[in-house]
Design a protein around this motif. Structure first.
Motif: not given
Length: 188
Positions: A51-56, A63-69
């Motif tokens: 999900x964080x790759x999609x956000x990028x 960057x303000x929250x810790x996102x589980x993989x």
């Protein structure tokens, strides 16, 4: 089509003999099913990105929250460039949401991703690229052809189990061990 014959809020469990490259060994959550066709999201096939790759990729600052993989899923071969978020209803409204049930919704608008990126989205969710679709009568024919088993959906399987355990867990809810089924269909 009556609610009794609709497969909305059901899982489709692919049979071992189903060799279609899009649907072999899949578990699909059916979001809508009517006389006009059916639509669902494959929930056990990770796309190889998180999900964080999609956000990028869509330039959302997370960057303000810790996102589980959390994996993004290949939801199906239709509209593979579009995002679909299955989530538990928590009373909040999103710009483009379809209530599958009182408990589960499907949202396609960017506002839910923006909320997830800052830690304000639904607690339980699944992000997919693409969806599965069937024309009028197509899914019913595939059911008659023994391509699928179906069972009522279970939100624990949908949101809590690891992707690789979902297919067998859904089958087990019917008392079926997929490893014991033959890969060859037959009709008496």
């Amino acid at each position: 089509m009556s609610d009794a014959t609709s497969l909305r809020d059901h899982f489709l469990i692919s049979m071992p003999h189903l060799q279609d490259r899009h649907f072999a060994q899949t578990l699909t959550y059916i979001c809508d099913h009517s006389e006009y066709g059916a639509m669902g999201i494959i929930i056990n096939r990770p796309a190889g990105i998180l999900v964080h790759d999609l956000f990028e990729h869509i330039e959302l600052d997370y960057s303000r929250v810790a996102i589980a993989p959390t994996p993004v899923f290949n939801g199906g071969p239709v509209h593979e460039d579009r995002g679909f978020v299955l989530h538990r209803n928590d009373g909040r409204k999103w710009l483009s949401t379809y209530a599958v049930t009182a408990e589960i919704s499907l949202t396609t608008s960017m506002d839910i991703l923006e909320s997830l990126a800052v830690g304000e989205g639904p607690e339980q969710f699944l992000v997919a690229l693409g969806h599965a679709g069937w024309g009028p009568g197509q899914l019913e024919q595939e059911m008659r052809d023994n391509s699928w088993l179906s069972c009522p959906a279970n939100s624990d399987i949908l949101f809590r189990l690891p992707a690789e355990e979902r297919l067998q867990a859904a089958a087990a809810s019917l008392g079926v061990n997929l490893q014991l089924l033959t890969a060859h269909a037959g009709h008496a």
